[in-house]
Design a protein around this motif. Structure first.
Motif, PDB file in Angstrom:
ATOM      1  N   LEU A 142      -7.067  -3.266 -11.122  1.00  0.00           N
ATOM      2  CA  LEU A 142      -6.474  -2.186 -10.340  1.00  0.00           C
ATOM      3  C   LEU A 142      -6.649  -0.870 -11.081  1.00  0.00           C
ATOM      4  CD1 LEU A 142      -3.037  -3.755  -9.284  1.00  0.00           C
ATOM      5  CD2 LEU A 142      -5.222  -3.864  -8.065  1.00  0.00           C
ATOM      6  N   ARG A 143      -7.117   0.139 -10.383  1.00  0.00           N
ATOM      7  CA  ARG A 143      -7.099   1.501 -10.919  1.00  0.00           C
ATOM      8  C   ARG A 143      -5.927   2.212 -10.250  1.00  0.00           C
ATOM      9  NH1 ARG A 143     -12.342   3.676  -9.990  1.00  0.00           N
ATOM     10  NH2 ARG A 143     -12.984   2.917 -12.042  1.00  0.00           N
ATOM     11  N   THR A 144      -4.919   2.560 -11.037  1.00  0.00           N
ATOM     12  CA  THR A 144      -3.687   3.127 -10.508  1.00  0.00           C
ATOM     13  C   THR A 144      -3.928   4.560 -10.028  1.00  0.00           C
ATOM     14  OG1 THR A 144      -2.879   4.147 -12.541  1.00  0.00           O
ATOM     15  CG2 THR A 144      -2.470   1.780 -12.260  1.00  0.00           C
ATOM     16  N   ALA A 179      -6.024   4.968  -5.852  1.00  0.00           N
ATOM     17  CA  ALA A 179      -6.027   6.388  -5.526  1.00  0.00           C
ATOM     18  C   ALA A 179      -6.843   6.669  -4.276  1.00  0.00           C
ATOM     19  CB  ALA A 179      -6.570   7.202  -6.711  1.00  0.00           C
ATOM     20  N   GLU A 180      -7.940   5.915  -4.138  1.00  0.00           N
ATOM     21  CA  GLU A 180      -8.826   6.142  -3.007  1.00  0.00           C
ATOM     22  C   GLU A 180      -8.624   5.153  -1.878  1.00  0.00           C
ATOM     23  OE1 GLU A 180     -12.773   5.975  -4.503  1.00  0.00           O
ATOM     24  OE2 GLU A 180     -12.493   7.600  -5.937  1.00  0.00           O
ATOM     25  N   ARG A 229       0.818  -1.210   0.000  1.00  0.00           N
ATOM     26  CA  ARG A 229       0.000   0.000   0.000  1.00  0.00           C
ATOM     27  C   ARG A 229       0.854   1.263   0.000  1.00  0.00           C
ATOM     28  NH1 ARG A 229      -5.224   0.383  -1.659  1.00  0.00           N
ATOM     29  NH2 ARG A 229      -6.438  -1.391  -0.890  1.00  0.00           N
ATOM     30  N   ALA A 230       2.095   1.157   0.454  1.00  0.00           N
ATOM     31  CA  ALA A 230       2.987   2.322   0.505  1.00  0.00           C
ATOM     32  C   ALA A 230       3.640   2.626  -0.835  1.00  0.00           C
ATOM     33  CB  ALA A 230       4.064   2.114   1.567  1.00  0.00           C
ATOM     34  N   THR A 231       3.507   1.729  -1.817  1.00  0.00           N
ATOM     35  CA  THR A 231       4.170   1.931  -3.112  1.00  0.00           C
ATOM     36  C   THR A 231       3.186   1.812  -4.276  1.00  0.00           C
ATOM     37  OG1 THR A 231       4.780  -0.416  -3.236  1.00  0.00           O
ATOM     38  CG2 THR A 231       6.391   1.100  -2.249  1.00  0.00           C
ATOM     39  N   PRO A 232       2.040   2.481  -4.248  1.00  0.00           N
ATOM     40  CA  PRO A 232       1.093   2.364  -5.368  1.00  0.00           C
ATOM     41  C   PRO A 232       1.641   2.921  -6.674  1.00  0.00           C
ATOM     42  CG  PRO A 232       0.443   4.164  -3.930  1.00  0.00           C
ATOM     43  CD  PRO A 232       1.557   3.423  -3.225  1.00  0.00           C
TER      44      PRO A 232
END
Length: 313
Positions: free
Chosen positions: A191-193, A308-309, A150-153
């Protein structure tokens, strides 16, 4: 995109059924790296250290390819660029035998310890080396140690920038390298980046046993879980992602220096019986490549994970 097959294609009900799936899938994958590509260990940290060890990769790869050939199965090989650059004939043989080629980074480093710029450079180098060895430009990726968190999206945007459309880096249960909090049960998703692009995600999966997540499909988990239990879980789940390494089956490999007692147990438990356990898994039902599995999924119907969210729906 592939549309769902008729409901009659489902041979038996299984747990873990995911939106967009009309049939069970068990994906056979191998991370093509050498026995010394061990993370979080000073003695095997990088190329300077790797040069101290003798390779076992050509012989170990040949043994695994022969095993797959006996069973008439194809796998997806997530190839290290470092391996492709040094043993192009080995990687070319894997591709030549009809196995799918994907990317496992260039230098086998944890993603969350890299900057976006360093990750991009490593990924570009890996693509270059893999394409030079096989003539194939990979479009699927798995991070070393499943180290996209989660820290590196931002890593997913870099993948999209470099032409990747499929990721297999998410480990949805707690683990030493962090795991991916909040993903939910392991299953296909879109996945939505952070920048709004989309990537197909085919993650590691798990089963809940006594309320706790149990991973059983690869590495030390596969070697530790009794074979009959693992095969029962595979039959019970609609979606299974395996991930194997050459070292999981190589009983003659040396002992990695510098490992703690716990790491030594995780790294070497069950190796002697692992090849026979894999034989029984391959005999027990249909396995397929990543690409074949992705083609059976209706990607318009899978859930969306919005990075993003930080939400899934």
């Amino acid at each position: 995109m592939s549309r769902s097959a008729p409901q009659s294609a489902v041979s038996r009900p299984r747990r873990g059924w995911a939106a967009g799936m009309s049939r069970p899938v068990t994906i056979l994958t191998v991370d093509l790296e050498d026995w010394f590509h061990v993370l979080d260990n000073e003695a095997t940290r990088g190329e300077v250290q790797w040069r101290r060890f003798a390779t076992r990769l050509p012989e170990a790869t040949a043994a695994l390819l022969a095993q797959f050939s006996r069973h008439g199965v194809q796998a997806t090989f997530f190839v290290l660029g470092w391996v492709a650059a040094r043993y192009p004939e080995v990687v070319a043989t894997v591709a030549g035998e009809g196995h799918e080629i994907a990317c496992h980074s260039d230098m086998h480093q944890l993603v969350y310890e890299q900057t976006p710029q360093a990750f991009r450079a490593d990924l570009a180098a890996a693509v270059k080396h893999i394409e030079a060895a096989t003539g194939i430009r990979p479009t699927a990726y798995r991070a070393p140690g499943f180290s996209i968190t989660r820290a590196t999206p931002w890593a997913f945007d870099v993948l999209a920038d470099l032409g990747f459309d499929t990721d297999c880096s998410i480990f949805p249960a707690p683990r030493a390298h962090g795991g991916f909090a909040g993903y939910g049960a392991g299953g296909p998703a879109m996945l939505r980046t952070p920048s709004g692009r989309r990537l197909r995600e085919l993650p590691i999966n798990y089963a809940r046993v006594l309320g706790q997540p149990l991973v059983y499909g690869g590495g030390g988990y596969f070697r530790l879980v009794p074979g009959a239990v693992g095969r029962w879980l595979v039959r019970r789940q609609a979606y299974n992602m395996t991930y194997f390494h050459l070292r999981d089956f190589d009983s003659g490999q040396p002992m990695i220096p510098g490992l703690s007692r716990v790491r030594r147990f995780k790294s070497y438990v069950g190796i002697r019986g692992a090849a026979a356990k894999l034989d029984r898994l391959l005999d027990s039902g249909e396995v397929m490549t990543l690409g074949a599995a992705a083609a059976t999924i209706d990607w318009d119907r899978v859930r969306i994970v919005d990075l993003a969210e930080g939400q899934a729906r």
